[in-house]
Design an enzyme around this catalytic site. Structure first.
Site, short mmCIF file in Angstrom:
data_model
loop_
_atom_site.label_atom_id
_atom_site.label_comp_id
_atom_site.label_asym_id
_atom_site.label_seq_id
_atom_site.Cartn_x
_atom_site.Cartn_y
_atom_site.Cartn_z
N CYS A 245 4.60 7.05 3.41
CA CYS A 245 4.60 7.80 2.16
C CYS A 245 4.00 9.18 2.44
CB CYS A 245 3.78 7.06 1.10
SG CYS A 245 2.01 6.96 1.45
N GLU B 156 -8.82 1.91 -1.20
CA GLU B 156 -8.63 2.83 -2.32
C GLU B 156 -9.47 2.42 -3.52
OE1 GLU B 156 -5.33 4.09 -5.64
OE2 GLU B 156 -4.55 3.63 -3.62
N THR C 159 -3.07 3.20 -7.02
CA THR C 159 -1.81 3.93 -6.98
C THR C 159 -0.63 3.12 -6.45
OG1 THR C 159 -2.31 4.85 -4.80
CG2 THR C 159 -2.99 6.14 -6.71
N CYS D 148 1.60 5.54 -8.21
CA CYS D 148 2.38 6.56 -7.52
C CYS D 148 3.86 6.18 -7.51
CB CYS D 148 1.87 6.73 -6.09
SG CYS D 148 2.85 7.87 -5.10
N ASN E 291 0.60 -3.20 0.70
CA ASN E 291 1.90 -2.68 0.30
C ASN E 291 3.01 -3.41 1.06
OD1 ASN E 291 4.01 -0.35 1.47
ND2 ASN E 291 3.82 -0.41 -0.76
#
Length: 288
Positions: A12, A128, A164, A196, A226
């Site tokens: 990303c 995060e 996000t 995001c 992810n």
């Protein structure tokens, strides 16, 4: 054999920026520390380690005096910046811009609404989330799933944010469930969709990609949350999907009676690794 790499897979923008920053700094002075793995991909970490990047954890960071430390895309809590200032450590801040904006929103909400409950939809212990929670002095309520909503006091103001990289669909369900639980009460509830879209849009894209091929090879590090989410999406639409961390894990028997293979990965999967997998498949199918 048709072998295709998903053009929408790979780093990303936040990870691209962090790795580009690391490479630039390593080229300038050679040795550089990184607080935590720069990306949840073992092979990419090894590649950068060979260039001089050393990943350290908080304990070693707190013992440092001087030196240069890269902050990865996930972001850090305020205490990290305080430690760096006290110990004369130079920080190279590669925090994702989307994460930085979210940190500022949480900090502002906490300071302007001291009686409110800050709720973060995210993975407990994720880097995060640790950084986000630090913006409100670690007083946030972390919810990973709808069942965790029992942690909230529905008689007090609620301000909801999201990590996000979480699911837009689940975030929506959490919002609706909170609205249901405060019906008939005078509880103030504000929510911010801080997911995001660069990451969230990968779910429909990867599902569409996975449906096109007889076999799917999904590449991601085992630490990548992810990666786990995206692989599950692949598996749902194509049962013949395999999660691998490198080309070395490919098994010849996967390609029996297969005419097409799709290669995809997480936001922490480098393009060069997907290319390696493609070349390995070409070698394997020569024997068929």
């Amino acid at each position: 054999m048709v072998i295709e790499i998903d053009n929408n897979s790979g780093f990303c923008p936040g990870v691209v920026r962090a790795i580009g920053t690391a490479e630039k700094e390593l080229g300038r002075e050679g040795k550089l520390y990184c607080l935590g793995d720069i990306v949840h991909n073992g092979q990419e970490v090894e590649r950068l380690a060979a260039m001089g990047l050393k990943c350290i954890e908080q304990e070693e960071f707190r013992r440092m005096r001087g030196g240069r430390v890269l902050l990865r895309a996930h972001g850090e809590p305020p205490t990290t910046y305080t430690t760096a200032a006290e110990n004369s450590i130079k920080l190279i801040d590669a925090t994702c811009k989307v994460v930085l904006q979210l940190q500022k929103k949480i900090k502002q909400a906490y300071s302007s609404h001291p009686e409110a409950q800050i709720v973060i939809y995210g993975k407990v212990g994720h880097a995060e989330v640790v950084g986000l929670n630090g913006q409100c002095k670690n007083k946030a309520i972390i919810v990973e799933r709808e069942q965790d909503l029992d942690k909230i006091d529905y008689n007090r103001e609620i301000i909801l944010f999201s990590q996000t990289t979480m699911s837009i669909e689940t975030f929506g369900k959490i919002v609706e469930e909170i609205k249901t639980r405060i019906q008939g009460k005078e509880t103030a509830f504000t929510y911010y969709d801080t997911i995001c879209r660069q990451v969230a849009n990968r779910i429909p894209n990867i599902k569409a990609f996975a449906q096109k091929y007889d076999l799917i090879l999904f590449i991601a590090g085992k630490k990548s949350s992810n990666g786990r989410i995206l692989f599950d999406e692949c598996k749902q639409v194509n049962s013949n999907s395999h999660h691998i961390t490198s080309a070395n894990e490919i098994k010849d028997e996967w390609f029996v009676n297969i005419t097409s293979t799709g290669i995809c990965g997480a936001t922490s999967t480098p393009k060069w690794q997907m290319e390696e997998v493609k070349e390995r498949i070409k070698e394997v199918v020569k024997n068929f």
